[in-house]
Design a protein around this motif. Structure first.
Motif, PDB file in Angstrom:
ATOM      1  N   LEU A 117       9.317   0.106  -4.180  1.00  0.00           N
ATOM      2  CA  LEU A 117       8.193  -0.292  -3.345  1.00  0.00           C
ATOM      3  C   LEU A 117       7.898  -1.778  -3.455  1.00  0.00           C
ATOM      4  O   LEU A 117       7.613  -2.441  -2.446  1.00  0.00           O
ATOM      5  CB  LEU A 117       6.952   0.523  -3.733  1.00  0.00           C
ATOM      6  CG  LEU A 117       5.659   0.158  -2.999  1.00  0.00           C
ATOM      7  CD1 LEU A 117       5.782   0.423  -1.505  1.00  0.00           C
ATOM      8  CD2 LEU A 117       4.478   0.926  -3.592  1.00  0.00           C
ATOM      9  N   SER A 118       7.968  -2.317  -4.659  1.00  0.00           N
ATOM     10  CA  SER A 118       7.681  -3.741  -4.849  1.00  0.00           C
ATOM     11  C   SER A 118       8.624  -4.614  -4.027  1.00  0.00           C
ATOM     12  O   SER A 118       8.219  -5.635  -3.464  1.00  0.00           O
ATOM     13  CB  SER A 118       7.788  -4.108  -6.333  1.00  0.00           C
ATOM     14  OG  SER A 118       6.831  -3.410  -7.089  1.00  0.00           O
ATOM     15  N   VAL A 171      10.279  13.494 -17.318  1.00  0.00           N
ATOM     16  CA  VAL A 171       8.833  13.539 -17.558  1.00  0.00           C
ATOM     17  C   VAL A 171       8.259  12.165 -17.224  1.00  0.00           C
ATOM     18  O   VAL A 171       8.598  11.161 -17.855  1.00  0.00           O
ATOM     19  CB  VAL A 171       8.505  13.913 -19.019  1.00  0.00           C
ATOM     20  CG1 VAL A 171       6.993  13.924 -19.224  1.00  0.00           C
ATOM     21  CG2 VAL A 171       9.094  15.267 -19.377  1.00  0.00           C
ATOM     22  N   LEU A 172       7.381  12.120 -16.233  1.00  0.00           N
ATOM     23  CA  LEU A 172       6.814  10.854 -15.763  1.00  0.00           C
ATOM     24  C   LEU A 172       5.327  10.787 -16.076  1.00  0.00           C
ATOM     25  O   LEU A 172       4.562  11.701 -15.733  1.00  0.00           O
ATOM     26  CB  LEU A 172       7.016  10.706 -14.257  1.00  0.00           C
ATOM     27  CG  LEU A 172       8.481  10.654 -13.786  1.00  0.00           C
ATOM     28  CD1 LEU A 172       8.534  10.740 -12.259  1.00  0.00           C
ATOM     29  CD2 LEU A 172       9.136   9.367 -14.248  1.00  0.00           C
ATOM     30  N   LEU A 173       4.914   9.721 -16.739  1.00  0.00           N
ATOM     31  CA  LEU A 173       3.510   9.525 -17.086  1.00  0.00           C
ATOM     32  C   LEU A 173       2.705   9.119 -15.851  1.00  0.00           C
ATOM     33  O   LEU A 173       3.196   8.391 -14.987  1.00  0.00           O
ATOM     34  CB  LEU A 173       3.368   8.445 -18.159  1.00  0.00           C
ATOM     35  CG  LEU A 173       4.106   8.680 -19.484  1.00  0.00           C
ATOM     36  CD1 LEU A 173       3.923   7.464 -20.385  1.00  0.00           C
ATOM     37  CD2 LEU A 173       3.596   9.930 -20.170  1.00  0.00           C
ATOM     38  N   SER A 216       1.317   2.676 -11.668  1.00  0.00           N
ATOM     39  CA  SER A 216       1.753   1.280 -11.741  1.00  0.00           C
ATOM     40  C   SER A 216       2.900   1.003 -10.779  1.00  0.00           C
ATOM     41  O   SER A 216       2.873   0.025 -10.020  1.00  0.00           O
ATOM     42  CB  SER A 216       2.180   0.946 -13.175  1.00  0.00           C
ATOM     43  OG  SER A 216       2.729  -0.355 -13.245  1.00  0.00           O
ATOM     44  N   GLU A 217       3.927   1.870 -10.799  1.00  0.00           N
ATOM     45  CA  GLU A 217       5.125   1.654  -9.987  1.00  0.00           C
ATOM     46  C   GLU A 217       4.846   1.855  -8.499  1.00  0.00           C
ATOM     47  O   GLU A 217       5.367   1.115  -7.654  1.00  0.00           O
ATOM     48  CB  GLU A 217       6.223   2.612 -10.436  1.00  0.00           C
ATOM     49  CG  GLU A 217       7.540   2.459  -9.717  1.00  0.00           C
ATOM     50  CD  GLU A 217       8.296   1.197 -10.107  1.00  0.00           C
ATOM     51  OE1 GLU A 217       9.164   0.764  -9.335  1.00  0.00           O
ATOM     52  OE2 GLU A 217       7.994   0.639 -11.184  1.00  0.00           O
ATOM     53  N   VAL A 238      -2.800  10.698  -7.565  1.00  0.00           N
ATOM     54  CA  VAL A 238      -1.473  11.127  -8.022  1.00  0.00           C
ATOM     55  C   VAL A 238      -1.165  12.557  -7.583  1.00  0.00           C
ATOM     56  O   VAL A 238      -0.084  12.848  -7.059  1.00  0.00           O
ATOM     57  CB  VAL A 238      -1.347  11.006  -9.562  1.00  0.00           C
ATOM     58  CG1 VAL A 238      -0.050  11.677 -10.040  1.00  0.00           C
ATOM     59  CG2 VAL A 238      -1.354   9.546  -9.974  1.00  0.00           C
ATOM     60  N   GLU A 239      -2.112  13.462  -7.771  1.00  0.00           N
ATOM     61  CA  GLU A 239      -1.859  14.865  -7.435  1.00  0.00           C
ATOM     62  C   GLU A 239      -1.563  15.034  -5.950  1.00  0.00           C
ATOM     63  O   GLU A 239      -0.610  15.734  -5.567  1.00  0.00           O
ATOM     64  CB  GLU A 239      -3.060  15.729  -7.830  1.00  0.00           C
ATOM     65  CG  GLU A 239      -2.805  17.223  -7.611  1.00  0.00           C
ATOM     66  CD  GLU A 239      -3.907  18.089  -8.190  1.00  0.00           C
ATOM     67  OE1 GLU A 239      -3.847  19.319  -7.978  1.00  0.00           O
ATOM     68  OE2 GLU A 239      -4.813  17.552  -8.857  1.00  0.00           O
TER      69      GLU A 239
END
Length: 385
Positions: free
Chosen positions: A250-251, A292-294, A300-301, A309-310
């Protein structure tokens, strides 16, 4: 006013004569006399005024007249068939209102289906069928996909140039209401170009990329880079943008947009939709290497708020490209599988490794089952004894 004649058990010449008289009675500029040049010339004259039948109050009468014209068309050899078909299409396109336009389409479709499979005229009829179908929003009634299209012309394949013309038309009529199918059509179009003429397909290649990027259901864009006409765009902004959607995050897109806003909008692309797609693609890339993603990494990403997020993960799951579940307590997303954004040498090696392991597991399972079976047989034999 004279009603439409019924053409039953009469010769084609007499049928053409009755049509001439009928159209004359409706005020059409046509002679009631037979043409000395034969039925085909009669047919050209009749087709030239056939839209006059739309004055009839009865839809069934209009359909009967158009079908009578079709019956003559499919019954005689046509030396000027392409011109006749084009003229017939242009006249049918004058049908006022959606109901009469649909009757016109049905008659033209009947003409197509009654031509011999090896007739070169089938291509010309089909092309105009698509034009008429687009008028009444019925393209999907006559075109279901590129595989069906290949079957339609299997007995008498059109020239490469003719297929390119047809693909362009299909893309044009599909792009606003079926972007996914439009993208497939455009990919087929680009596949018709060779090394020798790929450089001349610049406009088609750009349309293909833009259609694919704009389609909310198209996420796997890597195959476009292998198309010859697309390769000729290397170094141009549209190719750079495609590369971002294929393999970057995305950045990278936001940086590109900041520097080339006018270009993005000039291509008819929607920035917000681009951001939405790039978030999903970026998430796929993250999930490919991290089961597993925090939450913190995702926010941030992907530059979204924690409370979003959900909802974002639900949107990702709807694409069926990723399988995952949310663990709110631990504030993580657990990924069980994801599609690869690109499929290169690394992915082929991973697939090969997985297939080898699968084969070994099957062999071990088979050997274990053979052992169990042998033991059962031996036990049964001992019991008999």
């Amino acid at each position: 006013m004279q009603g439409p004649a019924v053409f039953m058990d009469i010769s084609l010449e007499d049928q053409a004569l009755e049509l001439r008289k009928y159209f004359k009675s409706l005020g059409a500029e046509i002679s009631e006399e037979k043409s000395p040049k034969g039925v085909e010339d009669d047919l050209h004259k009749i087709v030239g005024v056939c839209d006059v039948c739309f004055k009839e109050p009865s839809e069934s009468d209009i359909e009967a007249i158009l079908n009578s014209i079709v019956s003559i068309m499919v019954s005689i050899p046509l030396e000027r068939g392409e011109n006749l078909i084009t003229a017939f299409s242009q006249r049918l396109a004058k049908a006022p209102g959606p109901r009469l336009a649909m009757i016109a389409l049905q008659s033209f479709w009947r003409l197509y289906n009654n031509l011999e499979p090896n007739s070169t005229l089938r291509y010309h009829v089909y092309y105009h069928v698509i034009e008429l179908a687009a008028r009444v929003g019925a393209v999907r009634e006559v075109f279901t996909g590129v595989d069906q299209l290949r079957k339609e012309f299997a007995s008498c394949p059109p020239s490469n140039e003719q297929m390119q013309k047809l693909y362009r038309l299909l893309h044009q009529v599909l792009k606003d209401n079926n972007s996914e199918l439009a993208a497939k059509v455009m990919i087929e179009l680009l596949g018709t170009y060779t090394d020798e003429n790929a450089s001349s397909a610049r406009e088609d290649a750009i349309k293909c990329i833009v259609t694919a990027l704009a389609d909310p259901k198209t996420f796997l864009l890597d195959p476009l880079l292998n198309l010859k006409p697309v390769k000729f765009l290397e170094g141009e902004l549209i190719h750079d943008l495609l590369n971002i959607f294929v393999s970057e995050n995305l950045s990278s897109y936001l940086a590109f947009y900041k520097n080339h806003k006018e270009f993005v909008h000039s291509q008819g692309l929607n920035h917000e939709q681009n951001v939405k797609k790039m978030r999903i693609l970026s998430f796929m890339q993250m999930a490919e290497y991290n089961p597993v993603l925090l939450f913190d990494d995702i926010t941030s990403e992907l530059q979204i708020e924690t409370q979003d997020v959900e909802a974002f993960i639900i949107e990702v799951l709807k694409t069926r490209l990723v399988r995952a579940r949310i663990d709110q307590a631990q504030r993580v997303v657990k990924v069980s599988s994801t599609m690869h954004r690109t499929f290169g040498q690394t992915q082929w090696e991973q697939l090969r490794k997985a297939l080898i392991e699968w084969r070994l597991n099957l062999t071990e399972t088979q050997e274990a089952m053979n052992s169990v079976t042998a033991a059962q047989i031996e036990y049964a034999a001992q019991q008999k004894a």
